[in-house]
Design a protein around this motif. Structure first.
Motif, PDB file in Angstrom:
ATOM      1  N   CYS A   1       2.578  -6.209  -7.337  1.00 27.65           N
ATOM      2  CA  CYS A   1       1.686  -7.356  -7.142  1.00 27.65           C
ATOM      3  C   CYS A   1       0.611  -7.279  -8.216  1.00 27.65           C
ATOM      4  O   CYS A   1       0.029  -6.221  -8.446  1.00 27.65           O
ATOM      5  CB  CYS A   1       1.022  -7.281  -5.764  1.00 27.65           C
ATOM      6  SG  CYS A   1      -0.253  -8.546  -5.533  1.00 27.65           S
TER       7      CYS A   1
ATOM      8  N   CYS B   1      -4.398 -10.611  -8.295  1.00 22.90           N
ATOM      9  CA  CYS B   1      -5.818 -10.779  -8.630  1.00 22.90           C
ATOM     10  C   CYS B   1      -6.011 -10.969 -10.133  1.00 22.90           C
ATOM     11  O   CYS B   1      -7.046 -11.464 -10.576  1.00 22.90           O
ATOM     12  CB  CYS B   1      -6.645  -9.613  -8.102  1.00 22.90           C
ATOM     13  SG  CYS B   1      -5.951  -8.017  -8.499  1.00 22.90           S
TER      14      CYS B   1
ATOM     15  N   CYS C   1       0.807  -2.685  -5.077  1.00 27.75           N
ATOM     16  CA  CYS C   1      -0.488  -3.096  -5.646  1.00 27.75           C
ATOM     17  C   CYS C   1      -0.763  -2.386  -6.971  1.00 27.75           C
ATOM     18  O   CYS C   1      -1.013  -1.184  -7.002  1.00 27.75           O
ATOM     19  CB  CYS C   1      -1.599  -2.766  -4.656  1.00 27.75           C
ATOM     20  SG  CYS C   1      -3.236  -2.992  -5.342  1.00 27.75           S
TER      21      CYS C   1
ATOM     22  N   CYS D   1      -8.378 -10.468  -3.460  1.00 21.62           N
ATOM     23  CA  CYS D   1      -7.187  -9.840  -2.866  1.00 21.62           C
ATOM     24  C   CYS D   1      -7.126 -10.173  -1.388  1.00 21.62           C
ATOM     25  O   CYS D   1      -8.135 -10.096  -0.701  1.00 21.62           O
ATOM     26  CB  CYS D   1      -7.266  -8.321  -3.049  1.00 21.62           C
ATOM     27  SG  CYS D   1      -5.895  -7.465  -2.240  1.00 21.62           S
TER      28      CYS D   1
ATOM     29  N   ARG E   1       0.847  -1.197   0.000  1.00 24.20           N
ATOM     30  CA  ARG E   1       0.000   0.000   0.000  1.00 24.20           C
ATOM     31  C   ARG E   1       0.881   1.245   0.000  1.00 24.20           C
ATOM     32  O   ARG E   1       1.972   1.233   0.591  1.00 24.20           O
ATOM     33  CB  ARG E   1      -0.898   0.016   1.247  1.00 24.20           C
ATOM     34  CG  ARG E   1      -1.806  -1.172   1.353  1.00 24.20           C
ATOM     35  CD  ARG E   1      -3.074  -1.008   0.523  1.00 24.20           C
ATOM     36  NE  ARG E   1      -3.446  -2.300  -0.013  1.00 24.20           N
ATOM     37  CZ  ARG E   1      -3.528  -2.579  -1.313  1.00 24.20           C
ATOM     38  NH1 ARG E   1      -3.331  -1.644  -2.203  1.00 24.20           N
ATOM     39  NH2 ARG E   1      -3.847  -3.778  -1.718  1.00 24.20           N
TER      40      ARG E   1
HETATM   41  S1  SF4 Z   1      -4.111  -8.969  -5.285  1.00 20.50           S
HETATM   42 FE1  SF4 Z   1      -4.674  -7.321  -6.705  1.00 20.50          FE
HETATM   43  S2  SF4 Z   1      -5.718  -5.788  -5.469  1.00 20.50           S
HETATM   44 FE2  SF4 Z   1      -4.599  -7.139  -4.052  1.00 20.50          FE
HETATM   45  S3  SF4 Z   1      -2.591  -6.169  -3.731  1.00 20.50           S
HETATM   46 FE3  SF4 Z   1      -2.342  -7.592  -5.418  1.00 20.50          FE
HETATM   47  S4  SF4 Z   1      -2.733  -6.354  -7.264  1.00 20.50           S
HETATM   48 FE4  SF4 Z   1      -3.544  -5.228  -5.498  1.00 20.50          FE
END
Ligand code: SF4
Length: 463
Positions: free
Chosen positions: A443, A446, A247, A393, A189
């Motif tokens: 990341c 998802c 993210c 997520c 984040r």
């Molecule tokens: S899974 Fe998707 S929404 Fe969650 S941190 Fe990773 S990229 Fe972001």
């Protein structure tokens, strides 16, 4: 999906916190809270609802101090009742400590049970409370860290707490005389530092600095812990980890388009997504129409790349207040139509490329397509400026469960039929990655199904 804000060393810190957190309202609409310190004691006010509606002048009178933290919440762990609204506050061996946290811990259950076995009490059901409870659970200083004498009492406890938790966190602790901020080693984040005269500010997005006339200084680094008090600012690189997992969905949807985060401008990345989508696409049409607001920037990129004019064929009503959970499908349809209205002047008889940022459940897109057809569009080609969302997520974004994600159940052709569009295309994962600098540092679980941090229990995501 929450917004956090902190400010140190300014008269009426509570007012700055109010406006700072208001600038982050898009990151959470369920509850708002502000905590302040006057160097003697901490005070906190938390309310359900939107910043401007929830916090009254009387609430603000209760808050007076020169250090403040604030939070807007969209729950991801724990139920969504008022009890989990932040800032959380707890009496510890270090005195009163308040906390705001954006993210989600993946080892919450194990940690909480083991602390409960040791006699710790918990008063909330969210994972964030662990950061406070852990301050009294142990001490730890890694070999590579030399603790400044000013921090000798507090930092071993903070380092211990941060070494126990796994998952996503950008957080701010407020003690009566200092702020301590931290970002997890993966940097899931965002968290940024701003400055204005003698004040230091922290926020999830840079728009909180703009509204206060402060300048963006830099980002808190993944794995970094920063202390700010009257003696100045001291920084510790607690975790030295190569692998990052910022993210990518923050760029796709969550952040406001004008902000700087993860070393880039969200507007630049989002526009690049539209351009990459256009390069992968071969459809011809008369106009490009964004789904407002989050489809607007990728639609600009798509339109410029393709040379097809952009038109506002869907107009958003900005005056939607609270709406009820409607019992029938017909009433639920009205809810979508309350928000978005077709603009017949540009749609009638046209072949339309509709651009949206992402497609999650598919129900809203279905309503939009049917609305555009009724308004006279001749062809509707739905284009999504991100890949199919195939997994939930576990790191702090409130995506639905796997079963609710339409792309985890249906093929693209089946989704097209469900939505009723003439064609449907998503941006490829490679295309999305090509839009960010250093894609290996992001990341994309998802979209790809490759999760950078093991999660303990699927039931962790209670919503
Ligand atoms: S899974 Fe998707 S929404 Fe969650 S941190 Fe990773 S990229 Fe972001």
């Amino acid at each position: 999906m929450c917004g956090i804000f902190g400010i140190f060393n300014v008269e009426h810190a509570e007012k700055y916190a109010f406006y700072g957190i208001y600038a982050l309202q898009h990151r959470g609409q369920e509850s708002v809270g502000i905590a302040v310190s006057d160097y003697e004691r901490l005070r906190v006010v938390k309310k359900p609802g939107l910043v401007l509606e929830a916090l009254t002048a009387k609430d603000m009178e209760h808050l007076k101090g020169s250090i403040a933290i604030a939070h807007v919440r969209y729950s991801t762990s724990g139920d969504s009742t008022e009890i989990n609204a932040q800032p959380l506050i707890r009496e510890t061996s270090l005195g009163q400590v308040a906390l705001v946290h954006n993210g989600n811990l993946v080892n919450y259950k194990t940690l909480r049970s083991s602390l409960q076995e040791k006699g710790f009490n918990f008063y909330h059901t969210s994972d964030s409370e662990l950061f406070l409870a852990l301050l009294d659970a142990g001490e730890y200083v890694p070999e590579h860290i030399k603790v400044h004498p000013e921090d000798a009492k507090i930092m071993p406890k903070v380092f211990y707490a941060l070494h126990q938790v796994k998952g996503a966190y950008s957080l701010i602790y407020m003690f009566k005389d200092r702020l301590i901020v931290a970002r997890d080693p993966y940097g899931f984040r965002p968290l940024l530092i701003g400055r204005s005269k003698n004040a230091i500010l922290f926020a999830s997005e840079s728009c909180a600095f703009d509204i206060l006339g402060a300048e963006l200084w830099r980002e808190v680094k993944p794995g970094e812990v920063i202390v700010v008090d009257k003696k100045g600012m001291r920084t510790y690189q607690l975790f030295r980890q190569e692998k990052k997992a910022m993210c990518i969905f923050e760029f796709v949807y969550f952040s406001k388009p004008e902000v700087f985060l993860f070393g880039d401008w969200a507007y630049r990345v989002r526009k690049a997504m539209g351009m990459a989508l256009a390069k992968e696409d071969d459809v011809d049409a008369d106009i490009v129409v964004p789904v407002p607001d989050s489809g607007v920037v990728p639609a600009i990129g798509y339109s410029q790349e393709k040379g097809i004019p952009l038109e506002f064929g869907i107009i958003r009503n900005h005056y939607i207040g609270r709406s009820f959970i409607e019992p029938t499908q017909e009433l639920r349809n009205i809810k979508v139509l309350m928000k978005l209205n077709p603009n017949r002047a540009v749609l009638e008889g046209k072949r339309v490329i509709v651009i949206d940022d992402s497609l999650v459940r598919g129900t809203t897109s279905k309503k939009i397509v049917s609305m555009l057809r009724k308004a006279g569009a001749k062809e509707i080609h739905l284009r999504i400026a991100s890949p199919p969302v195939i997994g939930p997520c576990y790191y702090g974004i409130d995506t639905p469960t796997k079963e609710e994600l339409i792309a985890s159940r249906l093929s693209i052709e089946d989704i097209r039929q469900f939505i009723g569009a003439d064609s449907l295309r998503y941006l490829s994962l490679e295309g999305l990655k090509s839009c960010v600098k250093n894609p290996q540092d992001f990341c994309d679980a998802c979209f790809s199904g490759v999760y950078p941090v093991e999660y303990e229990d699927k039931a962790l995501r209670m919503r």
